[in-house]
Design an enzyme around this catalytic site. Sequence first.
Site, mmCIF file in Angstrom:
data_model
loop_
_atom_site.group_PDB
_atom_site.id
_atom_site.type_symbol
_atom_site.label_atom_id
_atom_site.label_comp_id
_atom_site.label_asym_id
_atom_site.label_seq_id
_atom_site.Cartn_x
_atom_site.Cartn_y
_atom_site.Cartn_z
ATOM 1 N N CYS A 105 -7.200 -10.995 8.582
ATOM 2 C CA CYS A 105 -7.999 -12.053 7.989
ATOM 3 C C CYS A 105 -9.254 -12.327 8.839
ATOM 4 O O CYS A 105 -9.929 -11.406 9.286
ATOM 5 C CB CYS A 105 -7.118 -13.290 7.819
ATOM 6 N N THR A 106 -9.567 -13.590 9.105
ATOM 7 C CA THR A 106 -10.781 -13.938 9.840
ATOM 8 C C THR A 106 -10.684 -13.663 11.332
ATOM 9 O O THR A 106 -11.657 -13.876 12.063
ATOM 10 C CB THR A 106 -11.134 -15.421 9.622
#
Length: 225
Positions: A105-106
């Site tokens: 993800c981030t």
Amino acid sequence: MTDTPNITIVFLLFPGITQLDFTAPAQALSRLPGARLAGAAASLEPIATDSGFAIVPTHDFATCPRADILCIPGGHGVTDALGDAATIDFIARQAAHAQWVTSVCTGAFLLGRAGLLAGKRATTHWGYTHLLPIVGAEHQSARVVEDGHIVTSGGVTSGLDFALTLIARLRGDAVAQAIQLAIEYDPAPPFVGGHPDCAPEAVTAGLKARVYDAAAARMEAALKA
């Protein structure tokens, strides 16, 4: 018969982490023959997740063993972690010797802040992919993107796909398939729509308006700070 070599898998932990970014790949990778997992944070205090419970690190940055596999999860806490010099230094130091450097993800933006995505193909959560060029990365639309020893994955549940992909690279397809079977990872979601490419347009627009437009703006500001 040769003993299976140990492999140290280090996960970065930070306040505001998305717990499934950590726990999903950790569950699969913990079953890798020879695996030794470590969860490292700035201190040994419990880390607040985005799910209303805390995770207790096994190590702080100073005592964490050297990673063979480094994994950087994401979460809304990434925006604060981007500005924490000790966190970025830890990532850079661990990555310098790791066989594999990965993100979910981030978490990709923390790799980018540490200078690890320049000129690399990468992915992240769909709500933030347009920000990857800020850290020098080229977005590739896929749940798992491999570029050399750098492996990035999309949002949240993609972490399980990345873990099984990496297990196959390390121990072969049969081991990865056995672990997939053991954890009964046989997705059959009740709705088609886990990505904007297939989700109803109104659902995507509503979620962006409620969450990801503002969240991406905060991420962009943190990256440019």
